[in-house]
Structure formats: structure tokens, C-alpha cells
Design a protein around this motif. Structure first.
Motif, PDB file in Angstrom:
ATOM      1  N   LEU A 308       0.809  -1.220   0.000  1.00  0.00           N
ATOM      2  CA  LEU A 308       0.000   0.000   0.000  1.00  0.00           C
ATOM      3  C   LEU A 308       0.848   1.279   0.000  1.00  0.00           C
ATOM      4  O   LEU A 308       0.342   2.353   0.315  1.00  0.00           O
ATOM      5  N   TRP A 309       2.118   1.170  -0.333  1.00  0.00           N
ATOM      6  CA  TRP A 309       3.010   2.339  -0.310  1.00  0.00           C
ATOM      7  C   TRP A 309       2.459   3.508  -1.128  1.00  0.00           C
ATOM      8  O   TRP A 309       2.565   4.676  -0.739  1.00  0.00           O
ATOM      9  N   ASP A 310       1.853   3.207  -2.272  1.00  0.00           N
ATOM     10  CA  ASP A 310       1.342   4.265  -3.152  1.00  0.00           C
ATOM     11  C   ASP A 310      -0.096   4.666  -2.835  1.00  0.00           C
ATOM     12  O   ASP A 310      -0.696   5.458  -3.565  1.00  0.00           O
ATOM     13  N   ALA A 311      -0.657   4.119  -1.717  1.00  0.00           N
ATOM     14  CA  ALA A 311      -2.067   4.389  -1.409  1.00  0.00           C
ATOM     15  C   ALA A 311      -2.276   5.673  -0.621  1.00  0.00           C
ATOM     16  O   ALA A 311      -3.416   6.040  -0.331  1.00  0.00           O
ATOM     17  N   GLY A 312      -1.214   6.344  -0.233  1.00  0.00           N
ATOM     18  CA  GLY A 312      -1.392   7.593   0.484  1.00  0.00           C
ATOM     19  C   GLY A 312      -0.319   7.819   1.537  1.00  0.00           C
ATOM     20  O   GLY A 312       0.435   6.901   1.905  1.00  0.00           O
ATOM     21  N   ALA A 313      -0.251   9.058   2.033  1.00  0.00           N
ATOM     22  CA  ALA A 313       0.788   9.434   2.993  1.00  0.00           C
ATOM     23  C   ALA A 313       0.638   8.665   4.309  1.00  0.00           C
ATOM     24  O   ALA A 313       1.629   8.351   4.974  1.00  0.00           O
ATOM     25  N   PHE A 314      -0.605   8.369   4.700  1.00  0.00           N
ATOM     26  CA  PHE A 314      -0.816   7.652   5.955  1.00  0.00           C
ATOM     27  C   PHE A 314      -0.130   6.295   5.935  1.00  0.00           C
ATOM     28  O   PHE A 314       0.546   5.909   6.898  1.00  0.00           O
ATOM     29  N   TYR A 315      -0.286   5.552   4.857  1.00  0.00           N
ATOM     30  CA  TYR A 315       0.312   4.222   4.749  1.00  0.00           C
ATOM     31  C   TYR A 315       1.835   4.310   4.696  1.00  0.00           C
ATOM     32  O   TYR A 315       2.537   3.459   5.258  1.00  0.00           O
ATOM     33  N   ARG A 316       2.351   5.319   3.997  1.00  0.00           N
ATOM     34  CA  ARG A 316       3.812   5.494   3.937  1.00  0.00           C
ATOM     35  C   ARG A 316       4.372   5.814   5.321  1.00  0.00           C
ATOM     36  O   ARG A 316       5.415   5.282   5.718  1.00  0.00           O
ATOM     37  N   MET A 317       3.678   6.686   6.046  1.00  0.00           N
ATOM     38  CA  MET A 317       4.134   7.052   7.385  1.00  0.00           C
ATOM     39  C   MET A 317       4.142   5.833   8.319  1.00  0.00           C
ATOM     40  O   MET A 317       5.088   5.614   9.083  1.00  0.00           O
ATOM     41  N   LEU A 318       3.098   4.998   8.233  1.00  0.00           N
ATOM     42  CA  LEU A 318       3.009   3.833   9.102  1.00  0.00           C
ATOM     43  C   LEU A 318       4.065   2.785   8.740  1.00  0.00           C
ATOM     44  O   LEU A 318       4.613   2.118   9.624  1.00  0.00           O
ATOM     45  N   LEU A 319       4.352   2.653   7.446  1.00  0.00           N
ATOM     46  CA  LEU A 319       5.397   1.716   7.036  1.00  0.00           C
ATOM     47  C   LEU A 319       6.751   2.162   7.563  1.00  0.00           C
ATOM     48  O   LEU A 319       7.532   1.354   8.088  1.00  0.00           O
ATOM     49  N   LEU A 320       7.043   3.442   7.446  1.00  0.00           N
ATOM     50  CA  LEU A 320       8.314   3.957   7.957  1.00  0.00           C
ATOM     51  C   LEU A 320       8.397   3.786   9.475  1.00  0.00           C
ATOM     52  O   LEU A 320       9.474   3.499  10.019  1.00  0.00           O
ATOM     53  N   ALA A 321       7.260   3.959  10.162  1.00  0.00           N
ATOM     54  CA  ALA A 321       7.246   3.773  11.615  1.00  0.00           C
ATOM     55  C   ALA A 321       7.548   2.317  11.977  1.00  0.00           C
ATOM     56  O   ALA A 321       8.303   2.041  12.919  1.00  0.00           O
ATOM     57  N   GLN A 322       6.973   1.375  11.212  1.00  0.00           N
ATOM     58  CA  GLN A 322       7.246  -0.038  11.469  1.00  0.00           C
ATOM     59  C   GLN A 322       8.718  -0.365  11.235  1.00  0.00           C
ATOM     60  O   GLN A 322       9.373  -1.008  12.077  1.00  0.00           O
ATOM     61  N   LEU A 323       9.242   0.064  10.097  1.00  0.00           N
ATOM     62  CA  LEU A 323      10.647  -0.219   9.778  1.00  0.00           C
ATOM     63  C   LEU A 323      11.575   0.445  10.792  1.00  0.00           C
ATOM     64  O   LEU A 323      12.588  -0.138  11.203  1.00  0.00           O
ATOM     65  N   GLY A 324      11.231   1.669  11.208  1.00  0.00           N
ATOM     66  CA  GLY A 324      12.030   2.351  12.222  1.00  0.00           C
ATOM     67  C   GLY A 324      12.020   1.623  13.550  1.00  0.00           C
ATOM     68  O   GLY A 324      13.033   1.522  14.242  1.00  0.00           O
ATOM     69  N   GLY A 325      10.854   1.080  13.928  1.00  0.00           N
ATOM     70  CA  GLY A 325      10.757   0.325  15.172  1.00  0.00           C
ATOM     71  C   GLY A 325      11.611  -0.929  15.151  1.00  0.00           C
ATOM     72  O   GLY A 325      12.314  -1.238  16.128  1.00  0.00           O
ATOM     73  N   TYR A 326      11.587  -1.648  14.014  1.00  0.00           N
ATOM     74  CA  TYR A 326      12.415  -2.852  13.912  1.00  0.00           C
ATOM     75  C   TYR A 326      13.906  -2.493  13.928  1.00  0.00           C
ATOM     76  O   TYR A 326      14.720  -3.204  14.529  1.00  0.00           O
ATOM     77  N   ALA A 327      14.265  -1.400  13.263  1.00  0.00           N
ATOM     78  CA  ALA A 327      15.667  -0.972  13.270  1.00  0.00           C
ATOM     79  C   ALA A 327      16.111  -0.590  14.681  1.00  0.00           C
ATOM     80  O   ALA A 327      17.221  -0.922  15.113  1.00  0.00           O
ATOM     81  N   LEU A 328      15.235   0.101  15.398  1.00  0.00           N
ATOM     82  CA  LEU A 328      15.523   0.482  16.785  1.00  0.00           C
ATOM     83  C   LEU A 328      15.762  -0.767  17.638  1.00  0.00           C
ATOM     84  O   LEU A 328      16.689  -0.828  18.448  1.00  0.00           O
ATOM     85  N   ALA A 329      14.895  -1.778  17.454  1.00  0.00           N
ATOM     86  CA  ALA A 329      15.002  -3.007  18.235  1.00  0.00           C
ATOM     87  C   ALA A 329      16.290  -3.766  17.923  1.00  0.00           C
ATOM     88  O   ALA A 329      16.975  -4.257  18.832  1.00  0.00           O
ATOM     89  N   LEU A 330      16.641  -3.854  16.638  1.00  0.00           N
ATOM     90  CA  LEU A 330      17.863  -4.570  16.260  1.00  0.00           C
ATOM     91  C   LEU A 330      19.103  -3.859  16.804  1.00  0.00           C
ATOM     92  O   LEU A 330      20.040  -4.504  17.279  1.00  0.00           O
ATOM     93  N   ALA A 331      19.082  -2.536  16.756  1.00  0.00           N
ATOM     94  CA  ALA A 331      20.208  -1.786  17.322  1.00  0.00           C
ATOM     95  C   ALA A 331      20.310  -2.030  18.823  1.00  0.00           C
ATOM     96  O   ALA A 331      21.407  -2.184  19.375  1.00  0.00           O
ATOM     97  N   GLY A 332      19.160  -2.089  19.506  1.00  0.00           N
ATOM     98  CA  GLY A 332      19.159  -2.358  20.937  1.00  0.00           C
ATOM     99  C   GLY A 332      19.683  -3.740  21.266  1.00  0.00           C
ATOM    100  O   GLY A 332      20.396  -3.934  22.259  1.00  0.00           O
TER     101      GLY A 332
END
Length: 379
Positions: A308-332
Motif C-alpha cells: 500500500l506504499w502508493d495508497a497515500g501518505a498515511f500508509y507510507r508514514m506507518l510503514l516507515l514507523a514499522q521499519l524504524g521500530g524494527y531498526a531500533l530493536a535490532l540496534a538495541g
């Protein structure tokens, strides 16, 4: 289709971890406080400690039990040694106190040890506890206050984590606080699902033998609602415990708890019928079943969000939040020097917990079960 999958996989975990607790909190606020019944004569109590190779802890544990501010003549202590190969039995016998009885059992698992001890218990109330935690001096007396109400069939205490540790223990400590808040609200709303096995009390007539593959604390707690009685949270009955700091131990703990928890729900599936058990059934479905299923939805949530990346800014923002959360966890997780800020360690705790729950669900569906226990591996 991708949008439907996305919203389903998003809303179920949000309900399980946020929506349901808020709903219970509102019910708790609307519930009238139950009047405290007049204090009766303290009941006779049998404290049961299942132990496997606990020589390091059992002596101190028994000293805290014998030091309780509770009538000594009304107390029986049963130590069930599950095939211990160290000095657990000798340490338990060392005090020579006649209130302590030691059962030296073959290695069969914690459930078998608890069942054997319960068969020897004489008290009106059975209290189950672990070998490595410490009770405050007034703990037993405060716990027994709950049973002045004849509608209370089981009760549990307040587990405090004093030393979480420098890594994942911080997340463990905060998660316990969240669980304490939720149990307090459930108890006031009359739908407390279960209590922690570190301090769990049950009327002896309600006891049923624990199945080998079930989580003993959940199964024993639910003996009360299965008999039409309530479970109560005794917040002033305090137990001091320690958190699980290492990623591997936290993962194994969550894995075993998930497999055992799902097996326990299968044993107690009759309690999930709202027509018979009302709000307790809804609480059980929300707190125990949906929460254990929620981690499995994170994978399709991420996949559908990518679609749903091209479905709107809301979906893009949520995807980036998910990827950021996983990156944060792996760094931790990789931060072995413990130099990163607390949010990294909290994210790492969540990732390890969710991974353990996901694998636990997979193992349960494949028929994997755990009957033996080695408590030292998960500390």
C-alpha cells in the motif's frame, strides 16, 4: 484486499494491547467498590514450593515463609523437589522446623510436583509460590484477607521487580507494571483472568490436578471461575522478584509461556463462552487468546503495508514507523555495551518477546509441548 488485510492486522493487536485495557479501566471506574467483609479467624494455609535444583535459593525462601506475620500453628510448608540433583532437599530439611515437609520426588515436571504436594496439603487455602522470590513479612496475611469474601475462590499478589538489569530487564520491569495495572482494573471490574504463579492462592476444595503441559499459574487461577468464583488481586501482598535481562532467556521464557498458555486455553476452552461466563469470557478471549495471536499478524501487516506504499501518505508514514521500530530493536539487541538510550532497549525487549510468542504459536500448532522445566535457564 491488501487494505482489508492491513486494517485487520492493525486493529486486532491495537485492541488486544490498548483497546481492551482501556475498556476494562472504564468498567473498573464504573464498578462499585465491594465492601470488605468482617475479618474472620485466619484460615489454615499450605504453602507449596515446587523446586528443581534450587539449593541456592530454597534456604532463603523458607526463611521468608517462616518469618511471615501469620499464626504459625495455621501454617504448613510443602517443598516438592522435582528430581533435584543438587542439595535442594538437604537445604530444605536443614531448618528442622516441623511446619516444613519435604517431598523428594522423581523427575516428572512441575505440574506433577504441584499435584503431589497438593495431595499432602492440609490447609483450607493452598498458596503456590516459586523458590527464588522473596515475600514481604505481611505478605501472607494480606493475601488471606481476600478470602474473607466467600465469592473469592483464588487470589494473587503484587510482584515487584526491583532490579531489572541493564539490558532487556528494563522492558521486563515495565511490562510487569503494565500487567499489574491491568490486573488491578480487571479485579475491580470482576473479571480478573489469572494471577502470577509467584504468589497464587486457591481454596483447597477448588483445586484440580494441573495437566502436565499447561501453565500451572493460569490453570490453577482458572479453577476459581470454573467453579463460579472470582479471582481477586491482593495488591498489598507484595513479592520481590527479579527481571529477565538476557535476550536468549527472555526468548525461551516467552516461547514456553506461549505454548503452555495456548495449551491451557485449550484445557479451559469452556470458560471462553460469553453466554455462560459473561464478561470473564470476554476478558479471557481478549487478554489471553487475542494477545497471543496478535504477534503473528505483524508479518502480514508489514507485507500489506509495503503493498500500500502508493495508497497515500498515511500508509507510507506507518510503514516507515514499522521499519524504524524494527531498526531500533535490532540496534538495541546489538548494543552489548549498553550505551544506547532506553528506547532502544525497550524496543529490543518487545522484538524478542514478540518473536518468542510467534514461534510459540507455531510450535503449539505443530503439536510441540513442554512438560519438564529447568527454571535456572530462564532467569
Amino acid at each position: 484486499m491488501a487494505e482489508a488485510i492491513f486494517w485487520l492486522c492493525l486493529l486486532l493487536p491495537v485492541y488486544a494491547y490498548l483497546g481492551y485495557p482501556l475498556l476494562v479501566a472504564l468498567l473498573a471506574q464504573a464498578s462499585r467498590p465491594r465492601p470488605s467483609p468482617a475479618s474472620a479467624e485466619p484460615p489454615t494455609v499450605s504453602v507449596i514450593v515446587a523446586a528443581h535444583n534450587e539449593a541456592e535459593h530454597i534456604g532463603a525462601k523458607l526463611r521468608t515463609l517462616l518469618g511471615q506475620d501469620y499464626p504459625g500453628e495455621r501454617l504448613q510448608i510443602l517443598v516438592a523437589s522435582d528430581g533435584s540433583t543438587d542439595a535442594t532437599v538437604a537445604e530444605a530439611l536443614a531448618s528442622g522446623d516441623p511446619r516444613i515437609e519435604v517431598l523428594e520426588l522423581p523427575r516428572q515436571g512441575k505440574a506433577a510436583a504441584l499435584n503431589a504436594a497438593a495431595a499432602r496439603a492440609r490447609g483450607e487455602i493452598l498458596v503456590f509460590t516459586d523458590a527464588d522470590n522473596r515475600w514481604m513479612p505481611d505478605c501472607l496475611g494480606e493475601l488471606m484477607r481476600a478470602f474473607a469474601d466467600p465469592q473469592v475462590g483464588a487470589a494473587g499478589g503484587h510482584i515487584e521487580i526491583l532490579d531489572g538489569g541493564p539490558h532487556l530487564g528494563l522492558g521486563d520491569q515495565l511490562y510487569r507494571r503494565y500487567e499489574t495495572w491491568l490486573r488491578r482494573a480487571e479485579s475491580r471490574a470482576g473479571c480478573l483472568v489469572a494471577v502470577d504463579g509467584a504468589l497464587l492462592a486457591l481454596r483447597r476444595e477448588l483445586f484440580r490436578p494441573v495437566p502436565a503441559e499447561a501453565n500451572d499459574d493460569f490453570f490453577l487461577s482458572t479453577c476459581a471461575p470454573a467453579a463460579g468464583r472470582r479471582i481477586q488481586f491482593a495488591e498489598r501482598a507484595r513479592v520481590l522478584d527479579r527481571g529477565v535481562d538476557e535476550a536468549g532467556k527472555q526468548f525461551r521464557r516467552r516461547l514456553r509461556v506461549t505454548v503452555g498458555g495456548l495449551q491451557s486455553l485449550a484445557c479451559r476452552r469452556a470458560l471462553m463462552n460469553p453466554l455462560r461466563h459473561g464478561r470473564y469470557a470476554i476478558a479471557l478471549l481478549s487478554h489471553k487468546l487475542l494477545r497471543r495471536l496478535a504477534p503473528l499478524l505483524l508479518i502480514p501487516l508489514l507485507a500489506s503495508n509495503l503493498w500500500l506504499w502508493d495508497a497515500g501518505a498515511f500508509y507510507r508514514m506507518l510503514l516507515l514507523a514499522q521499519l524504524g521500530g524494527y531498526a531500533l530493536a535490532l540496534a538495541g539487541l546489538l548494543d552489548r555495551g549498553r550505551r544506547l538510550p532506553k528506547p532502544f532497549r525497550l524496543a529490543a525487549f518487545l522484538l524478542v518477546t514478540l518473536a518468542g510468542m510467534t514461534l510459540g504459536l507455531w510450535q503449539f500448532l505443530r503439536g510441540q509441548r513442554y512438560s519438564l522445566w529447568t527454571p535456572q535457564q530462564n532467569r
